[in-house]
Design an enzyme around this catalytic site. Structure first.
Site, PDB file in Angstrom:
ATOM      1  N   ASP A 152      15.806 -53.872 -42.135  1.00  0.00           N
ATOM      2  CA  ASP A 152      14.920 -53.503 -41.288  1.00  0.00           C
ATOM      3  C   ASP A 152      14.032 -54.720 -40.714  1.00  0.00           C
ATOM      4  O   ASP A 152      14.248 -55.534 -39.781  1.00  0.00           O
ATOM      5  CB  ASP A 152      14.026 -52.350 -41.707  1.00  0.00           C
TER       6      ASP A 152
ATOM      7  N   GLU B  16      11.394 -44.912 -53.617  1.00  0.00           N
ATOM      8  CA  GLU B  16      12.240 -45.874 -52.646  1.00  0.00           C
ATOM      9  C   GLU B  16      12.141 -47.094 -53.029  1.00  0.00           C
ATOM     10  O   GLU B  16      13.305 -47.973 -52.735  1.00  0.00           O
ATOM     11  CB  GLU B  16      11.633 -45.588 -51.322  1.00  0.00           C
TER      12      GLU B  16
END
Length: 850
Positions: free
Chosen positions: A586, A817
């Site tokens: 990202d 995460e």
């Protein structure tokens, strides 16, 4: 990482009511020969030809007529195939899932399962239009009753997840909601008289510590059945009394025959129901809540209305009683004559169910011990987390069916009233990264998931990889995020639904395929498993070739042996550094100004993995190379150490960088912008220096890809520099794992936009740490001057990662995460048992091979 950046799902939760009825489960996907809203011109001619042929049938023999009919039908289908845009045209080869090894007993054994990862507890079959079951309950928040059903962070459960699950016929889950603890157990088996897929049972146990609160003394569970195909469900009786008759519901389906659902319990329970007729189930929570609110307002009773709508395809049963309470739901299929229904129900409830669940738990524990061999390596706390990692990974496997929405390709001749095309109707059996945040398939995540799953159950892993490879289109592209069906769509903001055929994702499925090939060569599998792997690879090879060629052509750079991720925005004025979503990383810093001159070192290394794996597969199955598909030469080119260094190595810092049009002098500053006659204050990108083509000076995970893919010779001084970067506390090293971006980077922990906090700009990620550990272990075993240093770093990094994940799990009840690089605290999505579950392989010291 997410289809539009995973963080967006955290900041913009989508309401279930945002889904259009066009997308719901009953409006089934159109046949693959039609692409919705794409203009065509020849349907009228085709129909006139068909009508003419039907007239001919009246005057000639039936056989001749049928031949003519099918021939014309074939011509019509061929014409429509020719008109279909390539991007939504399936790859023209036999499906992998049509292999015999995925049929028969294998297919039936996986028919029923907990394949609805987005809800706290749900069951469905691996078929497009299934009978679906699920659980809701009434929780209490701020003194108010609330419905729990869909996994969501706002429910603020203290913990939830599968403490054990074998991926097939057994699972046990614990959910803690305020002072109430629920446990759900799932068991499946088949015996004489069962219908296809067998029978299953669910045990729900509810306990509470809130004895001083009257609201918490009573438990309200809601167990439902819904038929996605619209078949009517029959109610057991108008007034339900389980002591008199345990039958709740029954029905008939073509796949399993007649079926019944029974409720067994020794508790004093009150049972109410509601029968609904609706074409969708994604907003079932809202329907139940509306029913309860209406009853509460009208009669001051917190109970369903005991009303059955005509031809209801959904039945919701409310089971209320004093806590503690325990109930068994037993589903039996094939309940026709001589099917021993009563005997099968009794064998699947009460003490008998307890004994079977205990047996399955012992089998799970024994298999876990045998697979991962942790007893002599780690303490009981760590082993407990390891079991939760594999349990949640397997319990999070889902089955999805629907059509991806594909953005209309640029520079194409395709005309559409919408901005999208529909992929062909497809099914996907896959693990998911996170049940509340990402309960669907992600391409680059799945390769990491399978590194764990194949070691547990090879057949499930092959099944999952086969489903993914069957999604390849005629150009060799796979949509990287799979949003299939109305339930999956309800969890995704609309602006992130479209998939773009110009964009890829790291081809991590080659990681697991490489493991399997090496396993066959090293005789790690049984003869039967070897045969299945080889058969799989033989069927998959043509698809893998197409997949490889798609990357090798669409993502290639200007120079031979160079690649760059497509899809970056070169016109943005909002982003500090244009994101590279297709890379999976990202917001990791790349060239400040995206151009076709870019060279991305991570993609070059992924291509080496893919080429090397294609060589190994071809050798294993004895495939001849076709013209232009010499993977040996591609592998040699990409593994050439000197060429790699010429393209990506910076001698001054001793590390590898991307190359592109770049300047470090970029910032975000507040600026007054006029929009719709209003003045807004916004963060806008400001470039203070003309960019130039050069190496992009950001040290982080991307810099270590040549190390991860082991291109660096063990005797090279460059290897020593990599080890120094890894172990330097001022660069990547922390006491909790390796940070994603060096502290020395100008973009370290910098926001990318006003709303995008740093994602891959500092926090610790388990998948990259696992790959780095794998290479540290490799170099610690290779002859060379740096093996001892690699061993020391390996052991300390491994201990840091395990300790931090285990500590966080016991403090918070979750795997996360990512982890904070300063204090090690879990960040991002909770219940992230996707690649964070790789901590189990780190515990077991099971790594990928090159």
């Amino acid at each position: 990482m997410y289809g539009g950046g995973r963080r967006s799902a955290r900041t913009r939760a989508k309401s279930s009511t945002d889904v259009n009825e066009d997308d719901d489960a009953f409006n089934k996907p159109k046949p693959t020969s039609k692409v919705r809203r794409v203009k065509t011109k020849d349907h009228g001619n085709a129909l006139r030809v068909l009508n003419a042929d039907l007239k001919i049938m009246l005057g000639i023999g039936i056989v001749s007529a049928l031949i003519v009919f099918f021939f014309v039908n074939h011509l019509i289908s061929s014409a429509e195939e020719a008109r279909r845009p390539r991007v939504v045209t399936p790859f023209p080869a036999p499906k992998i899932m049509d292999l015999p090894q995925f049929q028969g007993e294998h297919k039936e054994s996986l028919y029923w399962g907990t394949y609805r990862p987005h809800v706290y507890f749900g069951i469905r079959a691996r078929t497009p239009w299934s009978l679906v079951a699920g659980l809701m309950w009434i929780g209490i928040k701020d003194g108010r009753y609330v419905i729990r059903h869909v996994c969501q962070d706002s429910d603020e459960l203290s913990t939830y997840g599968w403490t054990s699950h074998n991926g097939r016929d057994f699972g046990h889950q614990v959910l803690v909601d305020q002072d109430t603890t629920l446990s759900t157990s799932f068991l499946k088996h088949k015996e004489d008289g069962s219908g296809y897929g067998g029978d299953w049972a669910v045990r729900i146990n509810v306990r509470s510590q809130g004895w001083n609160d009257e609201m918490q003394r009573n438990g309200h569970l809601f167990f439902y059945l819904a038929d996605e195909d619209g078949n009517a469900l029959s109610l057991g009786r108008d007034k339900l009394d389980i002591l008199e008759d345990s039958l709740l519901a029954s029905g008939l389906r073509t796949d399993i025959g007649e079926w019944q659902l029974h409720l067994k319990s020794k508790a004093d329970l009150e049972v109410h129901y509601s029968g609904l007729r609706t074409p969708h189930i994604y907003n079932l929570s809202d329907l139940v809540q509306e029913n309860l609110a209406s009853q509460l307002i009208r009669f001051n009773r917190l109970q369903l209305p005991d009303i059955y709508q005509s031809s209801s395809n959904i039945l919701v049963f409310q089971i209320s009683g004093r806590i503690p309470l325990e109930t068994d739901f037993v589903f039996v299929s094939g309940t026709g004559k001589n099917s021993r229904v009563e005997e099968r129900i009794n064998n699947f409830a009460g003490v008998s169910l307890t004994n079977q669940l205990n047996k399955k738990q012992r089998e799970f524990d024994a298999k876990f011990a045998n697979c991962f061999k942790l007893a002599d390596k780690l303490d009981s706390n760590s082993i407990h987390v390891g079991k939760a990692a594999i349990g949640n990974m397997l319990g999070g496997i889902g089955y999805f069916y629907g059509q991806s929405k594909i953005s209309v390709p640029k520079n194409s001749n395709v005309k559409s009233h919408d901005d999208f095309l529909l992929y062909w109707p497809a099914e996907l059996y896959t693990a998911v990264p996170s049940r509340p945040f990402f309960p669907r398939g992600f391409l680059w995540d799945e390769g990491f998931h399978q590194l764990l799953i194949w070691r547990w159950d090879l057949h499930i892993s092959l099944d999952i990889v086969g489903h993914w490879l069957d999604l390849i289109n005629i150009d060799g592209w796979i949509p990287r995020e799979q949003i299939l069906g109305a339930e999956a769509l309800s969890k995704v903001p609309s602006e992130f639904v479209l998939q773009h055929s110009s964009n890829g994702n790291p081809p991590t499925l080659f990681l697991v395929l490489r493991d399997l090939v090496n396993g066959v060569k090293k005789k790690k599998f049984t003869a039967s498993e070897n045969n299945e792997i080889i058969s799989f690879l033989q069927q998959a090879f043509v698809r893998l070739e197409a997949w490889f060629q798609w990357y090798n052509t669409t993502q290639s750079g200007k120079d031979i042996g160079s690649y760059y991720w497509h899809g970056r925005d070169n016109s943005t004025i909002r982003e500090l550094n244009p994101k590279t979503l297709s890379s999976g990383l990202d917001d990791y810093p790349r060239a400040s100004h995206p151009t076709e001159d870019e060279r991305h070192v991570d993609l070059r290394c992924w291509m080496l993995l893919a080429a090397d794996c294609m060589v190994s597969i071809a050798e294993l199955i004895g495939k001849e190379y076709k013209l232009g598909k010499d993977y040996v030469s591609t592998s040699k080119l990409l593994s050439d150490f000197n060429t790699l260094n010429e393209m990506h190595f910076d001698h001054a810092s001793g590390t590898y960088f991307d190359f592109g049009n770049h300047t470090e002098k970029v910032r975000l500053r507040w600026k007054e912008v006029i929009r719709n006659n209003y003045v807004n204050r916004e963060l806008v990108r400001e470039v203070l220096e003309r960019p130039e083509l050069k190496l992009v000076p950001h040290v982080g995970y991307v810099s270590l890809f040549p190390f991860m893919t082991r291109i660096i010779p063990s005797e090279s001084w460059i290897l020593e520099k990599q080890l120094e970067l890894i172990s330097n506390r001022s660069v990547l090293w922390t006491n909790y794992g390796l940070r994603s971006l060096a502290k020395s980077s100008s973009l370290y922990m910098k926001r990318n936009t006003e709303h995008d906090s740093p994602y891959w700009r500092g926090p610790i990620w388990m998948n990259m740490n696992y790959m780095i550990l794998s290479s540290l272990r490799y170099y610690s075993l290779e002859n060379g001057p740096y093996r001892d240093k690699a061993r020391t770093i390996y052991e300390e990094l491994r201990q840091n990662l395990i300790r931090n994940v285990v500590d966080n799990y016991h403090d918070t009840g979750f795997l996360w995460e990512q982890y904070d690089q300063k204090q090690g605290k879990g960040k991002g999505a909770r219940v992230f048992t996707g690649w964070t579950a790789l901590v189990l392989l780190i515990m077991a010291e099971e790594y990928t091979e090159m």
